[in-house]
Design a protein around this motif. Structure first.
Motif, PDB file in Angstrom:
ATOM      1  N   THR A 150      -1.308   5.523  -8.998  1.00  0.00           N
ATOM      2  CA  THR A 150      -0.476   6.641  -9.474  1.00  0.00           C
ATOM      3  C   THR A 150       0.132   5.746 -10.684  1.00  0.00           C
ATOM      4  O   THR A 150       0.066   6.681 -11.564  1.00  0.00           O
ATOM      5  CB  THR A 150       0.031   7.531  -9.152  1.00  0.00           C
ATOM      6  N   SER A 186       0.968  -1.323   0.298  1.00  0.00           N
ATOM      7  CA  SER A 186       0.629  -0.117   0.122  1.00  0.00           C
ATOM      8  C   SER A 186       1.265   1.291  -0.081  1.00  0.00           C
ATOM      9  O   SER A 186       2.487   1.343   0.278  1.00  0.00           O
ATOM     10  CB  SER A 186      -0.810  -0.121   0.811  1.00  0.00           C
ATOM     11  N   GLY A 187       0.429   2.492  -0.551  1.00  0.00           N
ATOM     12  CA  GLY A 187       0.988   3.274  -1.369  1.00  0.00           C
ATOM     13  C   GLY A 187       2.587   3.199  -1.863  1.00  0.00           C
ATOM     14  O   GLY A 187       3.148   4.272  -2.253  1.00  0.00           O
TER      15      GLY A 187
HETATM   16  N1  LIG Z   1      -3.205  13.086  -5.391  1.00  0.00           N
HETATM   17  C1  LIG Z   1      -2.434  13.508  -4.639  1.00  0.00           C
HETATM   18  N2  LIG Z   1      -1.730  14.401  -3.589  1.00  0.00           N
HETATM   19  C2  LIG Z   1      -0.515  13.440  -3.007  1.00  0.00           C
HETATM   20  N3  LIG Z   1      -0.790  12.684  -2.790  1.00  0.00           N
HETATM   21  C3  LIG Z   1      -0.656  11.445  -3.425  1.00  0.00           C
HETATM   22  C4  LIG Z   1      -2.026  11.900  -4.071  1.00  0.00           C
HETATM   23  N4  LIG Z   1      -2.637  10.170  -4.665  1.00  0.00           N
HETATM   24  C5  LIG Z   1      -1.608   9.785  -4.373  1.00  0.00           C
HETATM   25  N5  LIG Z   1      -0.810  10.415  -3.478  1.00  0.00           N
HETATM   26  C6  LIG Z   1       0.441   9.816  -2.296  1.00  0.00           C
HETATM   27  O1  LIG Z   1       0.992   8.902  -3.529  1.00  0.00           O
HETATM   28  C7  LIG Z   1       1.691   7.755  -3.339  1.00  0.00           C
HETATM   29  C8  LIG Z   1       1.175   6.684  -3.915  1.00  0.00           C
HETATM   30  O2  LIG Z   1      -0.265   6.714  -3.789  1.00  0.00           O
HETATM   31  P1  LIG Z   1      -0.639   5.014  -5.068  1.00  0.00           P
HETATM   32  O3  LIG Z   1      -2.278   5.511  -4.224  1.00  0.00           O
HETATM   33  O4  LIG Z   1       0.007   5.363  -5.882  1.00  0.00           O
HETATM   34  O5  LIG Z   1      -0.572   4.189  -4.074  1.00  0.00           O
HETATM   35  P2  LIG Z   1      -0.680   2.434  -3.953  1.00  0.00           P
HETATM   36  O6  LIG Z   1      -0.118   1.583  -4.687  1.00  0.00           O
HETATM   37  O7  LIG Z   1      -2.035   2.775  -5.473  1.00  0.00           O
HETATM   38  O8  LIG Z   1      -1.365   1.939  -2.321  1.00  0.00           O
HETATM   39  P3  LIG Z   1      -2.739   1.316  -2.598  1.00  0.00           P
HETATM   40  O9  LIG Z   1      -2.494  -0.056  -2.538  1.00  0.00           O
HETATM   41  O10 LIG Z   1      -3.367   1.372  -1.007  1.00  0.00           O
HETATM   42  O11 LIG Z   1      -4.395   1.362  -3.129  1.00  0.00           O
HETATM   43  C9  LIG Z   1       1.072   8.028  -1.400  1.00  0.00           C
HETATM   44  O12 LIG Z   1       2.094   7.898  -0.381  1.00  0.00           O
HETATM   45  C10 LIG Z   1       0.047   8.816  -1.449  1.00  0.00           C
HETATM   46  O13 LIG Z   1      -0.773   9.238  -0.670  1.00  0.00           O
END
Ligand SMILES: Nc1ncnc2c1ncn2[C@@H]1O[C@H](COP(=O)(O)OP(=O)(O)OP(=O)(O)O)[C@@H](O)[C@H]1O
Ligand SMILES: [Mg+2]
Length: 358
Positions: A68, A62-63
């Protein structure tokens, strides 16, 4: 296989002065270094090719930046730096209208919590993407029904979403994506909210569908077992960076670093590894003539264990022409199944025992 989708040194930074942040990241700064300035480096220098017809899995905690990354792949988010090419076309150079057209016709997305419209029938939910495209009613209903049948929902077309179980609702989401005929499917944790048994069922169904549909699929998950089951190739992400890209076997046998190595400890190796991946190829050509039981290069560890248990010598691996291509010694099976204690290791199917030599 040709490249369908290409991520070329993609960066996404949230917060102030993103270009400056990218420069720092290029010089080797990491997420933590930027956090002090209130800047989030969500994706850092991600590059990979997705080949036409493959399931490409992006796996990470996660994260780590998976969602993104996925949103940049269909142009929902503009990269801070880098390029996305789809069928050779640079998405970063397209305007909003062109991107919307691309997303409605060629790229479909399936989310974790697929929001169905409660007051539309299952058929109308599956037809939604086609409705947005302006496809006439009769045709969109026909195509929606076809997609629903592919997803095992024939007979449910006139039902309401709340009459369906969670797994079935997720199938409607998949049907909606398939009905549009998009060649690229982006699936973000699409099965993560499902119970384990239903989840496995959906994985099987996707693999079965993929045999005939041969879509190009980018599938996101935080579960390495799911990644290994589904992925032709897997990209492992950590803190915004892609730390390894390879097949399940590459990742199991040659983890790029300690981080990936720590991840693979819980993977059921007997399902993933094959004879070809672990056989010793330094063998003499006449060993296959022993008249004993042999294995094919794509034999699973479960099969190898069973054969090995019936033999007092290494298993010979032969190709379609019955030529010897390698051997797998029992010790090697034990080593790869990860039993460091050297104790007898039961085979996955319970069909035999592999015993370590002293
Ligand atoms: N719109 C945004 N504004 C600021 N920070 C963001 C935004 N979108 C994502 N982040 C940050 O970017 C990082 C990556 O987030 P992302 O959602 O892509 O991760 P993920 O691997 O999909 O996580 P998960 O498994 O929880 O869905 C995280 O630290 C998140 O807080
Ligand atoms: Mg996510």
């Amino acid at each position: 296989m040709s490249s369908k989708l290409e991520a070329d040194h993609l960066f996404k930074v949230f917060g102030g002065r993103p270009e400056q942040a990218v420069e720092r990241l290029r010089r080797g700064a990491d997420r933590e270094d930027l956090r002090a300035d209130g800047t989030t480096a969500a994706v850092i220098d991600a590059s990979f090719d997705v080949r036409a017809g493959e399931i490409f899995v992006v796996m990470g905690l996660s994260g780590s930046g998976k969602s993104t990354l996925l949103r940049m792949l269909n142009g929902l988010l503009a990269p801070t730096a880098g390029h996305v090419r789809f069928d050779g076309e640079d998405l970063t150079a397209l305007g909003d209208r062109e991107l919307r057209a691309l997303r409605s016709k060629k790229i479909s997305m399936v989310f974790q919590h697929f929001a169905l419209f409660p007051h539309r029938s299952v058929r109308d939910n599956a037809a939604y993407g086609l409705e947005v495209q302006g496809v006439p009613r009769a045709e969109r209903e026909r195509r929606a029904d076809e997609a629903l049948a592919l997803c095992g929902l024939a007979g449910w077309e006139d039902s309401w979403p709340d009459e369906l179980s969670g797994g079935m609702q997720q199938r409607v989401g998949l049907a909606r994506a398939l009905a549009t005929d998009a060649d690229l499917l982006l699936m973000d944790e699409s099965f993560s909210a499902l119970d384990p048994l239903i989840r496995r069922d959906m994985q099987d169904q996707l693999l079965e569908l993929q045999k005939t549909l041969k879509k190009t699929i980018v599938f996101i998950t935080h579960d390495l077992n799911e990644a290994m089951r589904l992925g032709d190739r897997i990209a492992v992400m950590r803190d915004g960076r892609v730390v390894q890209t390879g097949t399940a076997e590459d990742i199991l046998l040659r983890p790029a670093n300690d981080y990936v190595a720590s991840f693979i400890q819980d993977v059921d190796r007997s399902r993933v590894l094959t004879a070809a991946a672990v056989m010793d190829t330094d063998v003499r050509g006449d060993e296959a003539d022993c008249g004993c039981e042999t294995a094919t290069p794509d034999a699973s560890f479960t099969e190898l264990c069973a054969i090995s248990a019936r033999l007092s010598h290494p298993v010979a691996v032969v190709d379609a022409g019955r030529d010897l291509v390698g051997v797998v010694a029992r010790q090697r099976l034990v080593a790869f199944l990860g039993d460091e204690r050297g104790a007898p290791t039961p085979c996955a199917d319970g069909g035999g025992k592999v015993t370590a030599r002293a």
